[in-house]
Design an enzyme around this catalytic site. Structure first.
Site, PDB file in Angstrom:
ATOM      1  CE  LYS A 191     -69.583  22.392  18.430  1.00  0.00           C
ATOM      2  NZ  LYS A 191     -69.438  21.931  16.785  1.00  0.00           N
ATOM      3  CB  SER A 390     -70.720  20.056  14.525  1.00  0.00           C
ATOM      4  OG  SER A 390     -70.282  19.957  15.851  1.00  0.00           O
TER       5      SER A 390
END
Length: 593
Positions: A191, A390
């Site tokens: 991430k 995402s």
């Protein structure tokens, strides 16, 4: 004194008269736009569709009232409009071919470029021709134009064929100069979005995934161009290493990158030959907007709704901020729209066209809920554009079926929380002093007077972990896989569409038309037509937004064109305090060049 009042009065009258005249011309312009929008265009026989690869490519075209009123071409082209115009030209017997004029085509979405290129290849199946011409071919334009039968270039033109790279930027040191730092909590080794604010270089994990996806995209581009230009991938890689921009057109011809070097005045005679008309005959041309204004196929059968959702996912409409962040996916608005589609008995299936790198985790969950409720009433198929990662994947995972382009960036299952610490700016830079009185241990949790302490950060870590576990469960339920299986491919990892297929994050590789066909199959429809949602803004709505200071799109595009590559970091700094703290997004800009 009388002369003074006379002069003031004359000035006021003059200004009022000027405004009245401008208002009259504005009214005439508006009437003209309405009239032109209501009349169908008839394409002359032996016509050529002119496709200008110029401006910024957006997912969906919007008629820009401000641009038209200012006498300008809209600075952005809609992918939906380009694809529709090519398809209509294919089916129109009066259109004999397509002429592509390559320009400064601002598209950094490989999947969108591929969609246009695939549409051109499909057009050629009709037996019609395509030619391309440019003074300069930037790489994205060259990739698209390589589908043409003939590629021409100005005798002193350039071809920029250099490969793909990514140059992310980092703002930590910039913010430090103002006494601002970002406090971070995240779940997901890959991430990498918060690195923009918290690091000064790429993490090893992010470097790995970016290398994987740009290598995969480049391989697809090499494969496609090699097939069309009858070259090998090895040759194209050699050309990319040689800085082709500085080659001569003679070298381009020798390398088989182009077919002819022509001045602009020599292009029309070549097109006349293809049309088989005399040299003194005028060439009939039709643009994208005119092609879209032709009489389309009559709607037959049942309706399939195509709902466009693109941009940052937000909890509130950021377009009311002048010079805001362009188009957004507003959680509450999308949820309401999907609820209406669920209740509309005329709509038998819904295709969600998603192009988003994510955003607010709250809004993503809200939209997931709306998709789940919609799916309970009718089939829902997702068509992924350049990005569906995402929060964009969060929106997608509840659908019955997911279709992605081979070069779509998707996955990135993970969330993070970023909390700006302005205490350095306030206390050290500005000299603001704080004191404290409280009744309970955590009364001043989140105060601007100081950063979070270790105990407070631990609380936030647990909160973000719960959010990640919820996201992961949503994916597991939607994809009908165990949570443990999802965990192996989650951790914020960004995947190419072609790789996502192998790990069951998507069900099929294809384009929007493939998604529509699948929706028809799931709804058991033999005959169907599509309708686009939500409705595009009318000129009245655009005018109202401009009048109330909410017309951010036009000003945003002007700012984007002015700042160029500095636009993104400028906007990130400008909106830092307006972003939701809990985010589900990939790096703010994929930054593929």
């Amino acid at each position: 004194m009388k002369d003074f009042f006379k002069n003031v009065f004359a000035t006021v009258v003059g200004i009022a008269l000027f405004l009245a005249i401008m208002g009259f011309f504005a009214f005439i312009s508006i009437i003209g736009m309405i009239a032109s929008g209501d009349s169908a265009v008839k394409v002359k026989n032996n016509s050529v569709l002119v496709l200008n690869l110029d401006g910024v490519l957006s997912e969906r075209g919007d008629t820009d009232f401000m641009s038209q009123f200012m006498g300008q071409m809209s600075p952005s082209a809609g992918l939906d409009e380009i694809l529709e115009a090519i398809e209509r030209a294919k089916d129109n017997d009066n259109v004999k071919g397509i002429y592509i004029e390559a320009g400064a085509f601002g598209s950094d979405s490989p999947a969108s470029n591929q969609a246009i290129r695939d549409a051109l290849l499909d057009f050629k199946k009709s037996g019609k021709w395509i030619v391309a011409y440019g003074d300069q071919y930037i790489q994205s334009a060259y990739y698209i134009c390589s589908a043409a039968d003939q590629m021409w270039i100005n005798p002193y033109g350039e071809i920029d064929w250099h490969g793909l790279g990514s140059t992310p930027y980092y703002l930590k040191d910039v913010m430090a100069k103002f006494g601002i730092k970002m406090q971070l909590t995240k779940v997901g080794t890959y991430k990498s979005a918060p690195e923009t604010y918290t690091a000064d270089k790429m993490s090893d994990a992010n470097r790995q995934q970016v290398t994987e996806y740009i290598t995969g995209i480049w391989d697809k581009m090499l494969t496609d161009v090699a097939a069309s230009r009858k070259l090998t991938k090895e040759q194209l890689n050699t050309y990319a290493d040689s800085v082709t921009m500085f080659n001569t057109t003679a070298q381009y011809q020798q390398q088989k990158l182009i077919d002819k070097a022509l001045y602009y005045d020599q292009v029309k005679p070549e097109i006349r030959k293809l049309l088989k008309i005399d040299e003194d005959k005028e060439i009939n041309t039709v643009g994208i907007s005119s092609m879209l204004a032709t009489q389309g196929k009559k709607n037959k059968g049942e309706e399939i709704a195509v709902y466009y959702a693109y941009g940052n996912i937000v909890t509130r409409d950021v377009e009311n901020q002048i010079m805001g962040g362009g188009h957004s996916i507003v959680g509450v608005d999308v949820a309401e729209d999907l609820e209406k589609l669920a209740k509309d008995d005329k709509v038998k299936a819904v295709v969600l066209r998603i192009n988003s790198g994510g955003g607010s985790a709250y809004a993503s969950e809200q939209i997931w809920r709306a998709v789940t409720r919609l799916k309970a009433k009718k089939p829902v198929v997702v068509s992924m554009g350049g990005l569906a990662a995402s929060g964009g994947y969060y929106m997608s995972c509840a659908a019955n079926w997911i279709v992605a382009e081979p070069t779509t960036l998707t996955g990135s299952i993970g969330i993070f929380g970023m909390f700006p610490d302005f205490s350095g700016l306030l206390t050290e830079k500005l000299g603001v002093k704080f004191d404290e009185v409280k009744t309970n241990k955590n009364t001043t949790f989140g105060t601007m007077a100081r950063p979070f302490n270790q105990e407070e950060m631990a609380v936030l870590d647990k909160y973000i972990q719960r959010g990640y576990e919820l996201f992961r469960k949503r994916v597991a339920d939607g994809r009908k896989q165990p949570v443990d299986s999802i965990e192996k491919i989650a951790q914020g990892h960004v995947w190419l569409g072609k790789d996502a297929l192998g790990i069951k994050l998507v069900d099929q590789l294809g384009n929007l038309n493939d998604a529509v066909k699948k929706a028809a199959e799931l709804a058991k429809l033999k005959e169907y037509h599509t309708s686009a949602y939500p409705a595009k803004a009318t000129w009245q709505e655009q005018l109202l937004k401009q009048a109330t200071g909410r017309g951010g799109n036009y000003l945003d595009r002007e700012l984007r064109m002015t700042l160029g590559e500095f636009y993104a970091p400028f906007m990130h700094l400008r909106t830092i305090s307006q972003q939701d703290a809990i985010q589900a997004r990939i790096p703010f800009e994929p930054n593929i060049k």
